[in-house]
Motif scaffolding. Structure first.
Motif, PDB file in Angstrom:
ATOM      1  N   MET A 102       1.037  -0.987   0.040  1.00 35.68           N
ATOM      2  CA  MET A 102       0.040   0.130  -0.226  1.00 35.68           C
ATOM      3  C   MET A 102       1.052   1.066  -0.294  1.00 35.68           C
ATOM      4  SD  MET A 102      -3.130   1.363   2.740  1.00 35.68           S
ATOM      5  CE  MET A 102      -4.132   2.425   2.071  1.00 35.68           C
ATOM      6  N   SER A 103       0.456   1.950  -0.653  1.00 30.28           N
ATOM      7  CA  SER A 103       1.685   3.144  -0.887  1.00 30.28           C
ATOM      8  C   SER A 103       1.382   4.413   0.318  1.00 30.28           C
ATOM      9  CB  SER A 103       0.846   3.982  -2.368  1.00 30.28           C
ATOM     10  OG  SER A 103       0.599   3.433  -3.361  1.00 30.28           O
ATOM     11  N   GLN A 104       2.565   4.915   0.520  1.00 28.01           N
ATOM     12  CA  GLN A 104       2.529   5.947   1.843  1.00 28.01           C
ATOM     13  C   GLN A 104       1.804   7.442   0.695  1.00 28.01           C
ATOM     14  OE1 GLN A 104       6.754   6.853   2.574  1.00 28.01           O
ATOM     15  NE2 GLN A 104       5.879   8.696   4.971  1.00 28.01           N
ATOM     16  N   VAL A 105       1.245   7.967   2.520  1.00 24.02           N
ATOM     17  CA  VAL A 105       0.605   9.325   1.764  1.00 24.02           C
ATOM     18  C   VAL A 105       1.857  10.324   2.144  1.00 24.02           C
ATOM     19  CG1 VAL A 105      -1.837  10.215   1.670  1.00 24.02           C
ATOM     20  CG2 VAL A 105      -1.529   7.450   1.128  1.00 24.02           C
ATOM     21  N   LEU A 106       1.727  11.787   1.342  1.00 23.15           N
ATOM     22  CA  LEU A 106       1.755  12.725   2.128  1.00 23.15           C
ATOM     23  C   LEU A 106       1.864  13.603   1.723  1.00 23.15           C
ATOM     24  CD1 LEU A 106       5.766  11.746   1.593  1.00 23.15           C
ATOM     25  CD2 LEU A 106       4.796  11.552   3.740  1.00 23.15           C
ATOM     26  N   SER A 107       1.501  14.942   2.328  1.00 24.26           N
ATOM     27  CA  SER A 107      -0.065  16.073   2.222  1.00 24.26           C
ATOM     28  C   SER A 107       1.238  17.171   2.615  1.00 24.26           C
ATOM     29  CB  SER A 107      -0.520  16.287   3.616  1.00 24.26           C
ATOM     30  OG  SER A 107      -1.917  17.177   2.678  1.00 24.26           O
ATOM     31  N   THR A 108       0.868  18.555   1.607  1.00 24.10           N
ATOM     32  CA  THR A 108       1.521  19.291   1.988  1.00 24.10           C
ATOM     33  C   THR A 108       0.617  20.965   0.515  1.00 24.10           C
ATOM     34  OG1 THR A 108       3.785  20.605   1.081  1.00 24.10           O
ATOM     35  CG2 THR A 108       2.460  19.455  -1.100  1.00 24.10           C
ATOM     36  N   ARG A 109       0.732  21.583   0.490  1.00 23.72           N
ATOM     37  CA  ARG A 109      -0.369  22.979   0.182  1.00 23.72           C
ATOM     38  C   ARG A 109       0.482  22.453  -1.150  1.00 23.72           C
ATOM     39  NH1 ARG A 109      -4.262  25.064  -0.393  1.00 23.72           N
ATOM     40  NH2 ARG A 109      -4.281  27.738  -0.449  1.00 23.72           N
ATOM     41  N   CYS A 110       1.850  23.055  -1.626  1.00 22.28           N
ATOM     42  CA  CYS A 110       2.466  22.744  -3.140  1.00 22.28           C
ATOM     43  C   CYS A 110       3.255  22.214  -3.071  1.00 22.28           C
ATOM     44  CB  CYS A 110       2.594  24.261  -3.581  1.00 22.28           C
ATOM     45  SG  CYS A 110       2.717  24.111  -4.854  1.00 22.28           S
ATOM     46  N   CYS A 111       2.964  20.847  -3.661  1.00 20.68           N
ATOM     47  CA  CYS A 111       3.860  19.871  -4.440  1.00 20.68           C
ATOM     48  C   CYS A 111       4.500  19.908  -5.741  1.00 20.68           C
ATOM     49  CB  CYS A 111       3.243  18.578  -4.742  1.00 20.68           C
ATOM     50  SG  CYS A 111       4.088  17.130  -5.221  1.00 20.68           S
ATOM     51  N   ASN A 157      15.661  11.606  -5.033  1.00 20.43           N
ATOM     52  CA  ASN A 157      15.212   9.691  -5.563  1.00 20.43           C
ATOM     53  C   ASN A 157      13.605   9.738  -5.785  1.00 20.43           C
ATOM     54  OD1 ASN A 157      17.641   8.104  -6.419  1.00 20.43           O
ATOM     55  ND2 ASN A 157      18.038   8.089  -3.964  1.00 20.43           N
ATOM     56  N   ALA A 158      13.085  10.188  -6.320  1.00 22.64           N
ATOM     57  CA  ALA A 158      11.807  10.427  -6.065  1.00 22.64           C
ATOM     58  C   ALA A 158      10.953  11.135  -7.113  1.00 22.64           C
ATOM     59  CB  ALA A 158      10.792  11.112  -4.895  1.00 22.64           C
ATOM     60  N   GLU A 159      10.619  10.016  -7.994  1.00 25.28           N
ATOM     61  CA  GLU A 159      10.342  10.144  -9.420  1.00 25.28           C
ATOM     62  C   GLU A 159       9.101  10.094  -9.829  1.00 25.28           C
ATOM     63  OE1 GLU A 159      10.365   8.447 -13.890  1.00 25.28           O
ATOM     64  OE2 GLU A 159      11.691   7.316 -12.236  1.00 25.28           O
ATOM     65  N   VAL A 160       8.364  11.659 -10.173  1.00 23.29           N
ATOM     66  CA  VAL A 160       6.202  11.399  -9.918  1.00 23.29           C
ATOM     67  C   VAL A 160       6.459  10.643 -11.166  1.00 23.29           C
ATOM     68  CG1 VAL A 160       4.658  13.129 -11.259  1.00 23.29           C
ATOM     69  CG2 VAL A 160       6.963  14.123  -9.444  1.00 23.29           C
ATOM     70  N   THR A 161       4.819   9.610 -11.478  1.00 24.13           N
ATOM     71  CA  THR A 161       4.942   9.494 -12.413  1.00 24.13           C
ATOM     72  C   THR A 161       2.939   9.757 -12.917  1.00 24.13           C
ATOM     73  OG1 THR A 161       4.399   7.077 -10.665  1.00 24.13           O
ATOM     74  CG2 THR A 161       6.544   7.366 -12.566  1.00 24.13           C
ATOM     75  N   GLY A 162       2.798   9.353 -12.327  1.00 20.39           N
ATOM     76  CA  GLY A 162       1.668  10.087 -12.587  1.00 20.39           C
ATOM     77  C   GLY A 162       0.841  11.433 -12.007  1.00 20.39           C
ATOM     78  N   ILE A 163      -0.653  11.245 -12.055  1.00 19.12           N
ATOM     79  CA  ILE A 163      -0.982  12.412 -11.176  1.00 19.12           C
ATOM     80  C   ILE A 163      -2.307  11.667 -10.468  1.00 19.12           C
ATOM     81  CG2 ILE A 163      -0.417  14.619 -12.601  1.00 19.12           C
ATOM     82  CD1 ILE A 163      -3.943  14.414 -13.409  1.00 19.12           C
ATOM     83  N   LEU A 164      -2.442  12.063  -9.013  1.00 15.57           N
ATOM     84  CA  LEU A 164      -3.780  12.244  -8.850  1.00 15.57           C
ATOM     85  C   LEU A 164      -5.274  13.608  -8.904  1.00 15.57           C
ATOM     86  CD1 LEU A 164      -2.518  11.503  -4.837  1.00 15.57           C
ATOM     87  CD2 LEU A 164      -3.098   9.941  -7.082  1.00 15.57           C
ATOM     88  N   THR A 207       9.182   5.760  -5.450  1.00 15.12           N
ATOM     89  CA  THR A 207      10.842   5.690  -5.016  1.00 15.12           C
ATOM     90  C   THR A 207      10.970   5.062  -3.901  1.00 15.12           C
ATOM     91  OG1 THR A 207       9.512   5.626  -2.248  1.00 15.12           O
ATOM     92  CG2 THR A 207       9.341   7.582  -3.275  1.00 15.12           C
ATOM     93  N   PRO A 208      12.985   4.538  -4.271  1.00 17.23           N
ATOM     94  CA  PRO A 208      13.396   3.400  -3.385  1.00 17.23           C
ATOM     95  C   PRO A 208      12.444   2.814  -2.343  1.00 17.23           C
ATOM     96  CG  PRO A 208      15.167   5.400  -4.046  1.00 17.23           C
ATOM     97  CD  PRO A 208      13.214   5.779  -3.597  1.00 17.23           C
ATOM     98  N   ASP A 209      11.747   3.152  -1.425  1.00 22.39           N
ATOM     99  CA  ASP A 209      10.851   2.663  -0.940  1.00 22.39           C
ATOM    100  C   ASP A 209      10.028   1.798  -1.394  1.00 22.39           C
ATOM    101  OD1 ASP A 209      13.415   2.502   1.469  1.00 22.39           O
ATOM    102  OD2 ASP A 209      12.557   4.981   1.809  1.00 22.39           O
ATOM    103  N   GLY A 210       9.556   2.005  -2.499  1.00 23.06           N
ATOM    104  CA  GLY A 210       8.106   1.871  -2.695  1.00 23.06           C
ATOM    105  C   GLY A 210       7.671   3.165  -3.145  1.00 23.06           C
TER     106      GLY A 210
END
Length: 416
Positions: free
Chosen positions: A1-10, A129-136, A149-152
């Motif tokens: 299952m994907s980890q989830v982070l939240s921010t105002r601007c990504c 080491n964080a490659e954006v592959t798509g959008i939500l 990411t290397p951690d999934g």
């Protein structure tokens, strides 16, 4: 299952546009996360020119002196050798900017500097080491990105996503934004060649029938760009490495004693030139800037600096609204349209000039059949070469550009 982070601007992409916008937003008190697919900035970038417009931004941020303490060279004139005639094409001494030169600085130094300054503000976060592959998205509103990411896998939710991930932007592709291809009849081969004692200190182009070579003085080496017809790399390689070396020496005889630096085709990097522009730069919850919005030709070396201008404009227009966490994507959307409206005109003008140079100068030069015919200097270049005041015009076009942006943001408290 994907980890989830939240921010105002990504911000997707830790290049010049992404890192500058990250610094400006964090400086204005916005919580911002920059996602960069590589582990560091130590790569062989070719866009190492920091123009007076970007140096002016550094000055307005109060960072210029500190920035110029980093290793760099200063280019105050751009020259060309047309046939056997040497001309000054651009002279920055009349520029109405704090710095009247182009700073040649490795891009990893530039990006390291932006990161170091941004990390002084508590709202700035950088994940490598964080490659954006798509959008939500929720309905028609973009509300985050998918990240590898290397951690999934990771999901980052955000009130605003910025696509600053370059000309092959995964963000703009996933968002379905329509790209208009403006065409490019050229590709570029990049290489480094040693600089020898007695070499001139000249940054500029060498133009002869069938050949266009740009040599950038990097103090200890020459950063060289050799222009070839679009898709012509297979033909160049088919002629062989020795033939290619001979082409370089014919274009610039002073390079004859250092061709052994090109030991194999691995020492020669292909830049496939693309000139394109999004039909629309935004969707609710999403804005593209820099090469993700408008891929530039290498003509004039203005791409990085145009991307920086996009970042400054975006921060000026968006920072106050992003700092107000009560405002949602719907409230932000009209501001995204304002960013596009402000930056579309400069992008269109500069791309039109680049396409004209490609089609009317570079294309005919490369297509010349009689390579032994002496090159005649066009009269406009002769006139330009005789007047430092006329040389100020191309210097302004290259160094400052159309509708330069200025920092107009409050400064939040730095981290203790």
């Amino acid at each position: 299952m994907s980890q989830v982070l939240s921010t105002r601007c990504c911000i997707a992409g830790g290049g010049p546009a992404g890192m500058m916008l990250g610094l400006l937003l964090a400086r204005a008190g916005v919580d911002v996360l920059v996602l960069e697919k590589h582990a560091d900035f130590l790569r062989d970038f070719r866009g190492d020119t920091v123009h007076p417009s970007t140096l002016q931004v550094m000055h307005e941020l109060g960072l210029l002196e500190k920035f110029l303490a980093r290793p760099h060279e200063e280019v105050r004139e751009l020259r060309a050798i047309v046939g056997d005639t040497e001309l000054v094409l651009a002279n920055f001494k009349h520029a109405h900017t704090r710095c009247r030169f182009i700073a040649m600085m490795p891009q990893w130094e530039f990006l390291d500097f932006l990161r170091d300054e941004a990390e002084l503000f508590p709202g700035f976060h950088l994940m490598q080491n964080a490659e954006v592959t798509g959008i939500l998205q929720h309905g028609d509103v973009v509300n985050g990105v998918q990240v590898l990411t290397p951690d999934g896998p990771l999901q980052v939710t955000a009130d605003l996503v910025i696509g600053a991930d370059g000309r092959h932007s995964a963000v703009r592709g996933a968002a379905g934004l329509v790209v208009r291809d403006l065409g490019a009849p050229i590709d570029v081969l990049w290489m480094r060649l040693p600089k020898m004692p007695g070499d001139p200190s000249i940054t500029g182009g060498r133009i002869s029938p069938g050949a266009f070579l740009v040599m950038i003085d990097r103090r200890t080496y020459w950063q060289c760009a050799y222009v070839i017809p679009k898709g012509g790399i297979d033909a160049v390689r088919a002629r062989g490495l020795e033939a290619f070396r001979a082409e370089l020496v014919k274009a610039a005889p002073l390079l004859a004693n250092r061709m052994d630096a090109l030991a194999s085709w691995d020492d020669i990097k292909l830049l496939s030139v693309t000139v394109d522009r999004l039909e629309r730069w935004y969707r609710p919850g999403l804005l593209c800037i820099g090469d993700a919005a408008h891929a530039m030709s290498p003509v004039g070396g203005v791409g990085i600096n145009l991307a920086i201008q996009d970042a400054v404009a975006a921060a000026n227009i968006l920072a106050a609204a992003l700092a107000d966490t009560q405002l949602d994507a719907a409230a932000l959307t009209p501001l995204l349209a304002r960013v596009e409206k402000r930056r579309l005109f400069p992008a269109r003008v500069i791309q039109a000039v680049q396409v004209a140079v490609q089609n009317r100068l570079l294309g005919p030069v490369l297509a010349a059949r009689d390579v032994n015919t002496p090159m005649v200097v066009p009269w406009p270049l002769k006139l330009l070469g005789r007047s430092s005041w006329l040389q100020a015009l191309p210097a302004y076009a290259v160094g400052v550009g159309v509708r330069p942006e200025h920092v107009r943001l409050p400064v939040a408290k730095k981290a203790s």
